[in-house]
Design an enzyme around this catalytic site. Structure first.
Site, mmCIF file in Angstrom:
data_model
loop_
_atom_site.group_PDB
_atom_site.id
_atom_site.type_symbol
_atom_site.label_atom_id
_atom_site.label_comp_id
_atom_site.label_asym_id
_atom_site.label_seq_id
_atom_site.Cartn_x
_atom_site.Cartn_y
_atom_site.Cartn_z
ATOM 1 N N GLU A 79 3.439 -0.649 -11.589
ATOM 2 C CA GLU A 79 2.382 -1.201 -12.434
ATOM 3 C C GLU A 79 2.353 -0.450 -13.760
ATOM 4 O OE1 GLU A 79 -1.770 -0.028 -11.202
ATOM 5 O OE2 GLU A 79 -0.774 0.245 -9.270
ATOM 6 N N CYS A 111 -0.598 -1.071 -6.360
ATOM 7 C CA CYS A 111 0.134 -0.066 -5.580
ATOM 8 C C CYS A 111 0.912 -0.658 -4.412
ATOM 9 C CB CYS A 111 -0.842 0.997 -5.072
ATOM 10 S SG CYS A 111 -1.740 1.826 -6.393
ATOM 11 N N HIS A 233 -1.245 4.757 1.879
ATOM 12 C CA HIS A 233 -1.249 4.826 0.417
ATOM 13 C C HIS A 233 -2.349 5.804 0.023
ATOM 14 C CE1 HIS A 233 -1.836 4.035 -3.748
ATOM 15 N NE2 HIS A 233 -3.023 3.488 -3.542
#
Length: 390
Positions: A79, A111, A233
């Site tokens: 990103e 993400c 994550h």
């Protein structure tokens, strides 16, 4: 056919700022950063590093000539792309001298991008068993100086070689995923800094995990006790723990202790790098694989991916026999040991030293950057890259 991770590598810039010192400079209790969100150090990218060079440096350390010849697909999850049209993957393709008869693209969903890339890679290899796919997750997290998100910045990249008959981890077929259109984190095309509704994002992260976990149990018949560890994550290292704690009451205290202990190990690298967006989950996996030396072959590792906006997915991998022989532990240890601390003042100066956006040309001094691959300048709106090994 078994498909999964054959090799996995990592790169982060050679500079970092100590979170204790950043807290003091921001008139914040250091424990808010080191305990509250669980961060010790934050990688600081110099102007000579961007998402392209971070990814290229990560892949450079794991690919051999045979890999480069067999790779016929490069998928770059980010990103922090540098161009609205040309994919970051094409730059990496050339910098690493990968087989030209190949595809190279960039994918984006906050993400989640690198996870999407892995799923695409699995499909490609299922149709082309002799192929290898290079998956890259590379980002620079920027929120701005003296902002609420400043302490969750970071920079780095993870590179994974996906293949049939992998040496590190077989990715199991069944996974569960969820998409909802929400505004918990976003970055308009006119902004180089992200916007985030922190509390809402935390709530959605946990909600997404709970929903895909419940669906995963229904779909597979497996439970928490079937997992040696779950990697998450990690926008900051406490985030995954908050999600894990919501399901721990499903298992015995022994299993709770195992999952919690392994979770802590999996956060070590992230704790010392910061948020790297698309690569964060896989940095967590790498930390677990490299630092838990008694992790047994055949262990099932859960992987929870979350990309704001939002897409979440839970999938799993089984460790291969002798997987540790195919890790790059020494390389990554040297990378961490060679980093240099900068003062808060130096960090602020580096943060504000950015490439021109008005069409100006610039030539950069890359001698002080120890990375093999660097940004050397901008000429007529085109970023210039150098591979010092050529």
């Amino acid at each position: 056919m078994n498909i999964g991770i054959d090799k996995i590598g990592f790169y982060t810039p050679h500079l970092f700022v100590d979170m204790n010192k950043l807290a003091v400079a921001r008139n914040v209790e250091p424990e808010k950063f080191t305990i509250g969100i669980g961060q010790e150090k934050m990688a600081v990218p110099p102007i000579t590093q961007d998402s392209v060079t971070l990814a290229a440096n990560a892949a450079l350390g794991i690919l051999d000539d045979q890999d480069k010849e067999q790779i016929d697909f490069v998928i770059f999850g980010t990103e922090s792309g540098i161009d609205h049209s040309k994919s970051a993957g094409v730059y990496v393709h050339e910098l690493l001298d990968i087989n030209p008869y190949a595809r190279s693209i960039e994918v984006k969903q906050a993400c989640y991008g690198a996870t999407a890339a892995i799923q695409m890679a699995k499909g490609h290899i299922a149709l082309n068993p002799e192929s290898k796919v290079l998956v890259l997750g590379s980002d620079i997290a920027r929120y701005g100086l003296n902002t609420g998100g400043e302490s969750t910045q970071g920079a780095g990249a993870v590179a994974m070689l996906i293949s049939a008959n992998p040496k590190v981890m077989v990715l199991e077929e069944k996974s569960t995923y969820l998409t909802k259109d929400i505004m918990d984190f976003w970055r308009p095309v006119y902004s180089d800094k992200a916007f985030v509704d922190g509390r809402f994002s935390n709530e959605q992260y946990i909600s997404f995990f709970q929903q895909v976990w419940e669906r995963y149990k229904e779909k597979t018949g497996l439970g928490l006790d079937d997992f040696e560890a779950i990697c998450y994550h990690l926008p900051y290292t406490k985030m995954g723990l908050k999600a894990l704690r919501t399901v721990l009451d499903e298992v015995t205290e022994d299993v709770q202790e195992r999952l919690t202990t392994n979770y802590k190990i999996s956060t070590t690298y992230n704790r010392n790098v910061g948020n790297i967006y698309t690569g964060s989950l896989y940095l967590s996996l790498l930390s677990l694989l490299e630092l838990k030396e008694d992790l047994q072959a055949g262990s099932r590792i859960g992987l929870f991916s979350y990309g704001s906006g939002a897409v979440g997915e839970l999938f799993t991998g089984i460790l291969k026999p002798n997987y540790r022989e195919h890790l790059f532990v020494e390389t990554h240890t040297k990378l961490f040991d060679s980093r240099r601390e900068v003062s808060v003042e130096e960090y602020e100066e580096i943060f504000q030293n950015t490439l021109p956006t008005d069409g100006s040309n610039i030539e950069l001094d890359i001698e002080n950057d120890p990375a093999h691959i660097c940004v050397s300048g901008v000429i007529e709106h085109m970023r210039q890259y150098v591979n010092k090994l050529r």
